[in-house]
Write a protein that holds these residues in place. Structure first.
Motif, PDB file in Angstrom:
ATOM      1  N   TRP A 254       0.812  -1.221   0.000  1.00  0.00           N
ATOM      2  CA  TRP A 254       0.000   0.000   0.000  1.00  0.00           C
ATOM      3  C   TRP A 254       0.841   1.265   0.000  1.00  0.00           C
ATOM      4  O   TRP A 254       0.354   2.329  -0.364  1.00  0.00           O
ATOM      5  N   LEU A 255       2.095   1.167   0.399  1.00  0.00           N
ATOM      6  CA  LEU A 255       2.998   2.321   0.368  1.00  0.00           C
ATOM      7  C   LEU A 255       3.906   2.291  -0.853  1.00  0.00           C
ATOM      8  O   LEU A 255       4.802   3.120  -0.976  1.00  0.00           O
ATOM      9  N   ASN A 256       3.673   1.344  -1.752  1.00  0.00           N
ATOM     10  CA  ASN A 256       4.555   1.127  -2.894  1.00  0.00           C
ATOM     11  C   ASN A 256       3.969   1.788  -4.141  1.00  0.00           C
ATOM     12  O   ASN A 256       2.924   1.354  -4.638  1.00  0.00           O
ATOM     13  N   PRO A 257       4.620   2.812  -4.673  1.00  0.00           N
ATOM     14  CA  PRO A 257       4.103   3.462  -5.883  1.00  0.00           C
ATOM     15  C   PRO A 257       3.962   2.512  -7.077  1.00  0.00           C
ATOM     16  O   PRO A 257       3.080   2.699  -7.908  1.00  0.00           O
ATOM     17  N   LYS A 258       4.817   1.489  -7.163  1.00  0.00           N
ATOM     18  CA  LYS A 258       4.677   0.535  -8.265  1.00  0.00           C
ATOM     19  C   LYS A 258       3.329  -0.196  -8.172  1.00  0.00           C
ATOM     20  O   LYS A 258       2.665  -0.415  -9.189  1.00  0.00           O
ATOM     21  N   GLY A 259       2.932  -0.568  -6.956  1.00  0.00           N
ATOM     22  CA  GLY A 259       1.653  -1.239  -6.775  1.00  0.00           C
ATOM     23  C   GLY A 259       0.489  -0.353  -7.200  1.00  0.00           C
ATOM     24  O   GLY A 259      -0.447  -0.809  -7.874  1.00  0.00           O
ATOM     25  N   TRP A 260       0.550   0.930  -6.829  1.00  0.00           N
ATOM     26  CA  TRP A 260      -0.510   1.857  -7.228  1.00  0.00           C
ATOM     27  C   TRP A 260      -0.500   2.083  -8.726  1.00  0.00           C
ATOM     28  O   TRP A 260      -1.552   2.181  -9.356  1.00  0.00           O
ATOM     29  N   ALA A 261       0.706   2.178  -9.314  1.00  0.00           N
ATOM     30  CA  ALA A 261       0.789   2.375 -10.764  1.00  0.00           C
ATOM     31  C   ALA A 261       0.165   1.195 -11.504  1.00  0.00           C
ATOM     32  O   ALA A 261      -0.574   1.380 -12.482  1.00  0.00           O
ATOM     33  N   MET A 262       0.459  -0.027 -11.043  1.00  0.00           N
ATOM     34  CA  MET A 262      -0.130  -1.211 -11.664  1.00  0.00           C
ATOM     35  C   MET A 262      -1.652  -1.190 -11.525  1.00  0.00           C
ATOM     36  O   MET A 262      -2.387  -1.441 -12.487  1.00  0.00           O
ATOM     37  N   SER A 263      -2.128  -0.912 -10.319  1.00  0.00           N
ATOM     38  CA  SER A 263      -3.564  -0.948 -10.057  1.00  0.00           C
ATOM     39  C   SER A 263      -4.317   0.122 -10.837  1.00  0.00           C
ATOM     40  O   SER A 263      -5.368  -0.141 -11.433  1.00  0.00           O
ATOM     41  N   LEU A 264      -3.752   1.337 -10.853  1.00  0.00           N
ATOM     42  CA  LEU A 264      -4.387   2.427 -11.589  1.00  0.00           C
ATOM     43  C   LEU A 264      -4.334   2.183 -13.093  1.00  0.00           C
ATOM     44  O   LEU A 264      -5.288   2.465 -13.821  1.00  0.00           O
ATOM     45  N   GLY A 265      -3.191   1.647 -13.556  1.00  0.00           N
ATOM     46  CA  GLY A 265      -3.053   1.338 -14.979  1.00  0.00           C
ATOM     47  C   GLY A 265      -4.074   0.305 -15.426  1.00  0.00           C
ATOM     48  O   GLY A 265      -4.691   0.426 -16.486  1.00  0.00           O
ATOM     49  N   ALA A 266      -4.259  -0.719 -14.596  1.00  0.00           N
ATOM     50  CA  ALA A 266      -5.244  -1.757 -14.922  1.00  0.00           C
ATOM     51  C   ALA A 266      -6.657  -1.182 -14.927  1.00  0.00           C
ATOM     52  O   ALA A 266      -7.456  -1.471 -15.820  1.00  0.00           O
ATOM     53  N   ALA A 267      -6.954  -0.344 -13.927  1.00  0.00           N
ATOM     54  CA  ALA A 267      -8.301   0.239 -13.843  1.00  0.00           C
ATOM     55  C   ALA A 267      -8.587   1.149 -15.032  1.00  0.00           C
ATOM     56  O   ALA A 267      -9.701   1.165 -15.568  1.00  0.00           O
ATOM     57  N   ALA A 268      -7.567   1.900 -15.477  1.00  0.00           N
ATOM     58  CA  ALA A 268      -7.760   2.851 -16.570  1.00  0.00           C
ATOM     59  C   ALA A 268      -7.806   2.171 -17.936  1.00  0.00           C
ATOM     60  O   ALA A 268      -8.543   2.593 -18.819  1.00  0.00           O
ATOM     61  N   SER A 269      -7.026   1.123 -18.099  1.00  0.00           N
ATOM     62  CA  SER A 269      -6.843   0.552 -19.434  1.00  0.00           C
ATOM     63  C   SER A 269      -7.628  -0.728 -19.696  1.00  0.00           C
ATOM     64  O   SER A 269      -7.841  -1.087 -20.849  1.00  0.00           O
ATOM     65  N   TYR A 270      -8.024  -1.446 -18.646  1.00  0.00           N
ATOM     66  CA  TYR A 270      -8.606  -2.771 -18.859  1.00  0.00           C
ATOM     67  C   TYR A 270      -9.990  -2.938 -18.234  1.00  0.00           C
ATOM     68  O   TYR A 270     -10.392  -4.041 -17.884  1.00  0.00           O
ATOM     69  N   ALA A 271     -10.704  -1.834 -18.084  1.00  0.00           N
ATOM     70  CA  ALA A 271     -12.074  -1.918 -17.570  1.00  0.00           C
ATOM     71  C   ALA A 271     -12.946  -2.669 -18.573  1.00  0.00           C
ATOM     72  O   ALA A 271     -12.798  -2.508 -19.783  1.00  0.00           O
ATOM     73  N   ILE A 272     -13.824  -3.507 -18.068  1.00  0.00           N
ATOM     74  CA  ILE A 272     -14.718  -4.304 -18.915  1.00  0.00           C
ATOM     75  C   ILE A 272     -16.065  -3.589 -18.974  1.00  0.00           C
ATOM     76  O   ILE A 272     -16.747  -3.458 -17.950  1.00  0.00           O
ATOM     77  N   PRO A 273     -16.457  -3.099 -20.147  1.00  0.00           N
ATOM     78  CA  PRO A 273     -17.644  -2.232 -20.238  1.00  0.00           C
ATOM     79  C   PRO A 273     -18.931  -2.867 -19.742  1.00  0.00           C
ATOM     80  O   PRO A 273     -19.770  -2.194 -19.157  1.00  0.00           O
ATOM     81  N   GLN A 274     -19.102  -4.173 -19.955  1.00  0.00           N
ATOM     82  CA  GLN A 274     -20.401  -4.784 -19.671  1.00  0.00           C
ATOM     83  C   GLN A 274     -20.589  -5.246 -18.229  1.00  0.00           C
ATOM     84  O   GLN A 274     -21.581  -5.885 -17.914  1.00  0.00           O
TER      85      GLN A 274
END
Length: 199
Positions: free
Chosen positions: A116-136
């Motif tokens: 939770w204090l690791n910027p890499k973890g947040w970058a991965m999580s935010l990147g996944a949320a922004a780029s791989y959201a499933i519309p349906q």
């Protein structure tokens, strides 16, 4: 259709969790010093933390963190300080067979906070949320899917890094060899902190 949207997320999760960083370096160190079984609480903590973080990011709560630069800086500093403390302890430690060595790997809750204090973890999580959201799917289901995907990928990645560390430990036969590997692992941990502060 769901599977078609899910495959890119799975690929992203596997590649991003396998790439070197603070958690993978600590997993390798833990494998070297304590073996795979004793490292399981550390691995479980990182996986739980990453899965929860990814679910939170998918629900949109992580936007709060992105919007506050002072909070981002505090997280970077706290995460870096924790990793640097581990590096110093590692550099000073002897072989696992010595009474002067570290007594145990990081525990479950320490590992959750590491993520939770690791910027890499947040970058991965935010990147996944922004780029791989499933519309349906609903936001709640998206959070579950993303959390499980990154969590399982993290479990695979950390297990591989930890086992690699365990295999490496079998090759070290002397106290001087242990001192060298401890210093090398400490250096790698310090190097893993550098990307936190670049850019």
């Amino acid at each position: 259709m769901l599977l078609t949207n899910l495959l890119p997320l799975i690929l992203f999760a596997v590649v991003s969790t396998l790439s070197p960083g603070g958690a993978t370096t600590v997993a390798t160190i833990s494998g070297v010093r304590y073996g795979f079984l004793r490292s399981l609480p550390f691995i479980a903590g990182v996986v739980a933390g990453l899965a929860l973080m990814s679910g939170v990011a998918a629900r949109g709560l992580a936007g709060i963190i992105q919007g506050h630069s002072s909070l981002q800086l505090a997280m970077k500093l706290a995460g870096s300080l924790y990793l640097l403390t581990l590096a110093v302890r590692m550099a000073r430690s002897a072989s696992p067979h010595s009474g002067a060595s570290l007594s145990k790997p990081p525990g479950f809750m320490a590992s959750v906070w590491l993520v939770w204090l690791n910027p890499k973890g947040w970058a991965m999580s935010l990147g996944a949320a922004a780029s791989y959201a499933i519309p349906q799917v609903t936001p709640g289901l998206q959070a579950i899917i993303q959390g499980l995907t990154l969590g399982l990928a993290g479990l695979l990645s950390l297990s591989l890094w930890c086992v690699a560390g365990s295999v490496l430990a079998r090759q070290i036969k002397t106290e001087s060899g242990w001192r060298r590997i401890n210093r090398l692992m400490a250096l790698l941990l310090v190097v893993s902190v550098i990307p936190f502060h670049s850019g």
